[in-house]
Motif scaffolding. Structure first.
Motif, PDB file in Angstrom:
ATOM      1  N   PHE A  44     -29.571   1.997   5.696  1.00  0.00           N
ATOM      2  CA  PHE A  44     -29.500   3.271   6.394  1.00  0.00           C
ATOM      3  C   PHE A  44     -29.402   3.030   7.898  1.00  0.00           C
ATOM      4  O   PHE A  44     -30.000   2.096   8.431  1.00  0.00           O
ATOM      5  N   CYS A  54     -35.194   4.317   6.575  1.00  0.00           N
ATOM      6  CA  CYS A  54     -34.773   5.692   6.312  1.00  0.00           C
ATOM      7  C   CYS A  54     -35.857   6.695   6.700  1.00  0.00           C
ATOM      8  O   CYS A  54     -35.556   7.747   7.280  1.00  0.00           O
ATOM      9  N   GLN A 308     -31.122  11.701   1.753  1.00  0.00           N
ATOM     10  CA  GLN A 308     -30.620  10.331   1.913  1.00  0.00           C
ATOM     11  C   GLN A 308     -29.779   9.856   0.720  1.00  0.00           C
ATOM     12  O   GLN A 308     -29.256   8.746   0.738  1.00  0.00           O
ATOM     13  N   TRP A 321     -26.168  12.845   3.781  1.00  0.00           N
ATOM     14  CA  TRP A 321     -25.991  11.531   4.401  1.00  0.00           C
ATOM     15  C   TRP A 321     -24.515  11.135   4.309  1.00  0.00           C
ATOM     16  O   TRP A 321     -23.887  11.330   3.262  1.00  0.00           O
ATOM     17  N   PRO A 327     -27.095   9.700   8.956  1.00  0.00           N
ATOM     18  CA  PRO A 327     -27.443  11.043   8.505  1.00  0.00           C
ATOM     19  C   PRO A 327     -26.394  12.067   8.907  1.00  0.00           C
ATOM     20  O   PRO A 327     -25.753  11.942   9.952  1.00  0.00           O
TER      21      PRO A 327
END
Length: 336
Positions: A44, A54, A308, A321, A327
């Motif tokens: 992430f 995340c 996510q 996401w 994001p």
């Protein structure tokens, strides 16, 4: 000059007192897929493209709370498994270390429970009803005790997930409200036995549907179900309407439910299409505003469901996401 300093001091003190008295408003996300995603090698990135935890990214976007589902005896499938007690404790610890509050969502199943399915855990399938009640109590108590031993006290606990038709079918269906009430109360009692400060949520879908909520919670009242908070899902996508067509109904429902049943209310699931960034941003803004309009600060917060959950991994289009690992700008709604 001395008077000026006194006035400034009094102003600052008054401001601090106002902040201190402002009720906590939950801005959060269910991230129960996260352990599987990380195990799958998903990384992430923050909005600047920097790799980052995340949960920390979500915190930087304004979120202060995390929701985690619990299955009884889950399998290891990447999208329908995991969510064991041990995994839940580990995730809750991660969130707590970032200063985030915790909502635990008991499904009372080995996999997903929702309005279309409320399957008993395999180990509970042949239990007589009194033993089924005991199993609900013991499972709830054991999970919360495991969290307690790790130093975690959830702020909120859900007894069942999206249960307009009841849970643990057929015994706890709404065709048998007396039995459903007993099961819900067993979950409530187990929660309060671990820590009376934990607030208990009962959760129904279609938050804009006033008739559905009145029908359910009228029965809950009649059957003396014990709970603290009415939890709502709000997904315009699933009823094939834009949020602008239903947000007024949601707002009215939140206010009416809180007043009619004398309960706090919370949106425990919301989501919009990842491909429609601006529309989802507006949906989230409108939802946050609707909850904040509930009188007497009885609107407690809003949780996005699995923001996510990148679509290429989850095959779920209501995540938030981007495929580049960053994001969606739609989540900026939580910054305010």
């Amino acid at each position: 000059m001395k008077k000026l300093f006194i006035y400034i001091g009094l102003f600052l003190w008054g401001t601090l007192m106002a902040w201190a008295q402002e009720p906590f408003f939950a801005k959060g996300a269910d991230v129960s897929w996260l352990p599987q995603m990380e195990a799958s090698g998903i990384t992430f990135k923050d909005s600047q493209g920097q790799p980052k935890d995340c949960l920390l990214i979500l915190k930087e976007l304004g979120m202060n709370s995390i929701r985690l589902r619990v299955f009884v005896n889950p399998n290891n499938d990447k999208t329908s498994g995991h969510c064991s007690t041990d995994e839940t404790v580990a995730m809750a610890l991660r969130a707590q270390k970032l200063g985030m509050r915790i909502l635990i969502d008991f499904h009372y199943s080995d996999s997903w429970a929702d309005p279309a399915k409320q399957n008993k855990p395999k180990a509970w399938e042949n239990l007589a009803f009194p033993q089924l009640c005991d199993a609900v109590y013991q499972h709830t108590h054991e999970v919360l005790t495991a969290l307690n031993k790790a130093g975690i006290t959830p702020d909120w606990v859900q007894i069942g997930n999206e249960i307009p038709g009841g849970m643990l079918w057929p015994d706890g269906s709404t065709q048998h409200w007396n039995q459903l009430a007993q099961l819900l109360n067993k979950g409530y009692d187990a929660t309060k036995a671990v820590n009376p400060s934990i607030k208990v949520i009962v959760h129904v879908d279609e938050g804009n549907n006033r008739e559905k909520f009145n029908a359910f919670f009228d029965q809950a009242t009649q059957h003396q179900v014990r709970y603290d908070i009415i939890g709502l899902s709000y997904y315009p996508f699933w009823i094939k309407k834009d949020y602008s067509e239903t947000i007024t109904d949601l707002e009215t429902n939140l206010i009416t439910l809180s007043k009619k049943y004398n309960k706090d209310v919370m949106i425990v699931e919301v989501g919009g299409e990842v491909s429609k960034i601006e529309n989802t941003f507006q949906l989230l803004q409108a939802t946050l505003n609707a909850v904040r309009k509930v009188p007497n600060h009885r609107g407690l917060g809003v949780f996005y469901w699995e923001p996510q959950g990148i679509q290429s991994w989850s095959h779920y289009s209501l995540n938030a996401w981007l495929e580049n690992g960053q994001p969606s700008p739609a989540l900026d709604a939580f910054k305010n």
